[in-house]
Write a protein that holds these residues in place. Structure first.
Motif, PDB file in Angstrom:
ATOM      1  N   PRO A 125       0.827  -1.209   0.000  1.00 32.90           N
ATOM      2  CA  PRO A 125       0.000   0.000   0.000  1.00 32.90           C
ATOM      3  C   PRO A 125       0.862   1.260   0.000  1.00 32.90           C
ATOM      4  CG  PRO A 125      -0.835  -1.595   1.584  1.00 32.90           C
ATOM      5  CD  PRO A 125       0.487  -2.121   1.109  1.00 32.90           C
ATOM      6  N   ALA A 126       0.405   2.269  -0.709  1.00 36.56           N
ATOM      7  CA  ALA A 126       1.186   3.498  -0.837  1.00 36.56           C
ATOM      8  C   ALA A 126       1.492   4.113   0.522  1.00 36.56           C
ATOM      9  CB  ALA A 126       0.428   4.494  -1.720  1.00 36.56           C
ATOM     10  N   GLU A 127       0.566   4.019   1.456  1.00 31.37           N
ATOM     11  CA  GLU A 127       0.789   4.624   2.760  1.00 31.37           C
ATOM     12  C   GLU A 127       1.900   3.914   3.534  1.00 31.37           C
ATOM     13  OE1 GLU A 127       0.431   7.357   5.834  1.00 31.37           O
ATOM     14  OE2 GLU A 127      -0.217   7.395   3.742  1.00 31.37           O
ATOM     15  N   VAL A 128       2.022   2.602   3.356  1.00 29.14           N
ATOM     16  CA  VAL A 128       3.109   1.860   4.004  1.00 29.14           C
ATOM     17  C   VAL A 128       4.455   2.287   3.426  1.00 29.14           C
ATOM     18  CG1 VAL A 128       4.120  -0.433   4.373  1.00 29.14           C
ATOM     19  CG2 VAL A 128       1.647  -0.109   4.571  1.00 29.14           C
ATOM     20  N   VAL A 129       4.525   2.409   2.119  1.00 29.79           N
ATOM     21  CA  VAL A 129       5.763   2.853   1.477  1.00 29.79           C
ATOM     22  C   VAL A 129       6.093   4.281   1.911  1.00 29.79           C
ATOM     23  CG1 VAL A 129       6.915   3.331  -0.719  1.00 29.79           C
ATOM     24  CG2 VAL A 129       5.420   1.321  -0.499  1.00 29.79           C
ATOM     25  N   ARG A 130       5.110   5.153   1.883  1.00 28.23           N
ATOM     26  CA  ARG A 130       5.350   6.557   2.233  1.00 28.23           C
ATOM     27  C   ARG A 130       5.838   6.703   3.671  1.00 28.23           C
ATOM     28  NH1 ARG A 130       3.929  10.308   5.182  1.00 28.23           N
ATOM     29  NH2 ARG A 130       2.358   9.010   6.211  1.00 28.23           N
ATOM     30  N   ARG A 131       5.168   6.019   4.599  1.00 28.22           N
ATOM     31  CA  ARG A 131       5.543   6.142   6.007  1.00 28.22           C
ATOM     32  C   ARG A 131       6.944   5.590   6.254  1.00 28.22           C
ATOM     33  NH1 ARG A 131       6.590   8.644  10.261  1.00 28.22           N
ATOM     34  NH2 ARG A 131       6.258   7.574  12.250  1.00 28.22           N
ATOM     35  N   ASN A 132       7.263   4.447   5.672  1.00 28.93           N
ATOM     36  CA  ASN A 132       8.592   3.875   5.883  1.00 28.93           C
ATOM     37  C   ASN A 132       9.667   4.694   5.185  1.00 28.93           C
ATOM     38  OD1 ASN A 132       8.738   1.077   7.396  1.00 28.93           O
ATOM     39  ND2 ASN A 132       6.765   1.154   6.332  1.00 28.93           N
ATOM     40  N   ARG A 133       9.338   5.275   4.040  1.00 31.79           N
ATOM     41  CA  ARG A 133      10.290   6.179   3.383  1.00 31.79           C
ATOM     42  C   ARG A 133      10.610   7.365   4.293  1.00 31.79           C
ATOM     43  NH1 ARG A 133      13.528   8.992   1.978  1.00 31.79           N
ATOM     44  NH2 ARG A 133      14.236   9.664  -0.079  1.00 31.79           N
ATOM     45  N   GLU A 134       9.609   7.849   4.991  1.00 35.45           N
ATOM     46  CA  GLU A 134       9.789   8.951   5.928  1.00 35.45           C
ATOM     47  C   GLU A 134      10.678   8.533   7.106  1.00 35.45           C
ATOM     48  OE1 GLU A 134       6.398  10.172   8.650  1.00 35.45           O
ATOM     49  OE2 GLU A 134       6.384  11.830   7.211  1.00 35.45           O
ATOM     50  N   ILE A 135      10.428   7.347   7.665  1.00 36.91           N
ATOM     51  CA  ILE A 135      11.229   6.843   8.793  1.00 36.91           C
ATOM     52  C   ILE A 135      12.666   6.593   8.350  1.00 36.91           C
ATOM     53  CG2 ILE A 135      11.507   4.906  10.392  1.00 36.91           C
ATOM     54  CD1 ILE A 135       8.434   4.626  10.337  1.00 36.91           C
ATOM     55  N   ALA A 136      12.847   6.105   7.115  1.00 35.35           N
ATOM     56  CA  ALA A 136      14.180   5.776   6.608  1.00 35.35           C
ATOM     57  C   ALA A 136      15.086   6.996   6.514  1.00 35.35           C
ATOM     58  CB  ALA A 136      14.067   5.104   5.238  1.00 35.35           C
ATOM     59  N   GLU A 137      14.522   8.175   6.456  1.00 32.84           N
ATOM     60  CA  GLU A 137      15.328   9.397   6.382  1.00 32.84           C
ATOM     61  C   GLU A 137      16.318   9.492   7.533  1.00 32.84           C
ATOM     62  OE1 GLU A 137      15.844  11.889   4.302  1.00 32.84           O
ATOM     63  OE2 GLU A 137      14.553  11.003   2.776  1.00 32.84           O
ATOM     64  N   ALA A 138      15.961   8.938   8.704  1.00 37.94           N
ATOM     65  CA  ALA A 138      16.846   9.027   9.872  1.00 37.94           C
ATOM     66  C   ALA A 138      18.178   8.331   9.623  1.00 37.94           C
ATOM     67  CB  ALA A 138      16.157   8.424  11.097  1.00 37.94           C
ATOM     68  N   ALA A 139      18.176   7.283   8.782  1.00 39.31           N
ATOM     69  CA  ALA A 139      19.420   6.557   8.495  1.00 39.31           C
ATOM     70  C   ALA A 139      20.286   7.263   7.469  1.00 39.31           C
ATOM     71  CB  ALA A 139      19.096   5.146   8.003  1.00 39.31           C
ATOM     72  N   LEU A 140      19.685   8.151   6.676  1.00 40.26           N
ATOM     73  CA  LEU A 140      20.411   8.808   5.583  1.00 40.26           C
ATOM     74  C   LEU A 140      21.081  10.071   6.089  1.00 40.26           C
ATOM     75  CD1 LEU A 140      17.813   8.313   2.723  1.00 40.26           C
ATOM     76  CD2 LEU A 140      19.910   7.004   3.148  1.00 40.26           C
ATOM     77  N   ARG A 141      22.105   9.869   6.903  1.00 42.08           N
ATOM     78  CA  ARG A 141      22.881  10.982   7.440  1.00 42.08           C
ATOM     79  C   ARG A 141      24.341  10.558   7.463  1.00 42.08           C
ATOM     80  NH1 ARG A 141      23.635   6.687   9.956  1.00 42.08           N
ATOM     81  NH2 ARG A 141      24.288   6.761  12.112  1.00 42.08           N
ATOM     82  N   PRO A 142      25.279  11.503   7.486  1.00 42.50           N
ATOM     83  CA  PRO A 142      26.693  11.115   7.524  1.00 42.50           C
ATOM     84  C   PRO A 142      26.984  10.275   8.771  1.00 42.50           C
ATOM     85  CG  PRO A 142      26.448  13.450   7.020  1.00 42.50           C
ATOM     86  CD  PRO A 142      25.098  12.964   7.433  1.00 42.50           C
ATOM     87  N   TRP A 143      27.867   9.298   8.638  1.00 44.62           N
ATOM     88  CA  TRP A 143      28.253   8.474   9.778  1.00 44.62           C
ATOM     89  C   TRP A 143      29.763   8.380   9.868  1.00 44.62           C
ATOM     90  CZ3 TRP A 143      25.313   6.103   5.723  1.00 44.62           C
ATOM     91  CH2 TRP A 143      26.088   5.402   4.786  1.00 44.62           C
ATOM     92  N   GLU A 144      30.241   8.080  11.058  1.00 41.92           N
ATOM     93  CA  GLU A 144      31.664   7.802  11.274  1.00 41.92           C
ATOM     94  C   GLU A 144      31.898   6.351  10.895  1.00 41.92           C
ATOM     95  OE1 GLU A 144      35.595   8.583  12.129  1.00 41.92           O
ATOM     96  OE2 GLU A 144      33.928  10.015  12.207  1.00 41.92           O
ATOM     97  N   PRO A 145      32.726   6.071   9.871  1.00 45.09           N
ATOM     98  CA  PRO A 145      32.851   4.688   9.400  1.00 45.09           C
ATOM     99  C   PRO A 145      33.374   3.742  10.479  1.00 45.09           C
ATOM    100  CG  PRO A 145      33.789   6.214   7.803  1.00 45.09           C
ATOM    101  CD  PRO A 145      33.515   7.004   9.053  1.00 45.09           C
TER     102      PRO A 145
END
Length: 248
Positions: A125-145
């Motif tokens: 469902p589009a809402e499941v994809v949209r909500r998880n895409r929103e939550i996934a933003e937290a992982a898309l940040r610079p990290w210390e390798p």
């Protein structure tokens, strides 16, 4: 004569087990290159390499049993999960392997592509994809390798009682985000995160771990479907994505 067990089989890779020997055949020899080098560098228990003759790699089985499987509750003790956390911390604190790891911009582009595919094909469902895409933003940040395993599924960590006896399947090892490993290990077993962090240390950003749960579920689904696996099986990737719908 020992029976031959097919552990994994798809168009890119086959893993067979005969007694105490695993035979891995991969169309891309670079995967075996990384696996052998990573196991030599990792400061935690890994399988012994028996021989290599491209495209085949033979490794010894490790004692014990997997920490669990995706889609079923883990029967391992809290102490075993804590031991796994301590082993992962030791890995993450080790010197980085001397080859490149994931690139943030590539991960973001992959997430966009896979979300578009899920929506275009009506897979979720589009809402499941949209909500998880929103939550996934937290992982898309610079990290210390850190030195990460890169594919730390629950079936790749073996324990005997409360002791880690081996970690297998190192072909994705690289410098990367430490929290990706923690998220991969607890995917579908979110209730064991606290046990894991007893050994690892609890100074982690849980929002980032939740972000990786969503990101991994979204980006892995097409590959799983196209290679004969079912992300909609109970407790697997689709259930993980649906579970995020009830979270703030």
């Amino acid at each position: 004569m020992e029976e031959v067990e097919v552990v994994v089989a798809h168009s890119r890779r086959v893993t067979l087990r005969v007694g105490d020997v695993f035979l891995k055949v991969d169309v891309d020899p670079a995967h075996a290159d990384v696996e052998v080098r990573a196991m030599a560098l990792a400061p935690i228990p890994t399988p012994a390499v028996l021989w290599r003759e491209p495209p085949a790699l033979a490794i010894a089985a490790v004692p014990g049993k997997a920490l669990g499987v995706l889609g079923a509750p883990s029967t391992a003790s809290p102490a075993a999960w804590a031991a796994a956390g301590a082993a992962i911390r030791k890995l993450h604190d080790a010197p980085l392997p001397p080859w490149p790891g994931p690139v943030l911009e590539d991960l973001a582009a992959e997430l966009d592509r896979e979300c578009a595919w899920l929506l275009a094909n009506g897979v979720l469902p589009a809402e499941v994809v949209r909500r998880n895409r929103e939550i996934a933003e937290a992982a898309l940040r610079p990290w210390e390798p850190a030195f990460i395993h890169g594919d730390l599924q629950i079936t790749h960590v073996f324990v005997d009682g409360d002791e880690v006896t081996g970690v297998i399947d190192w072909s994705e090892a690289a410098p990367g985000d430490a929290l990706f490993d923690l998220a991969t290990l607890t995917l579908g077993h979110e209730e064991r995160l606290d046990d894991l962090l007893v050994g690892y240390g609890d100074a982690v950003d849980r929002d980032v771990i939740r972000g990786w749960w969503s990101l991994r579920g979204l980006t892995a689904s097409r590959w799983l479907i196209e290679h004969g696996f079912d992300p909609d099986a109970p407790g697997c990737e689709f259930d993980v994505l649906r579970a995020r719908m009830g979270e703030p």
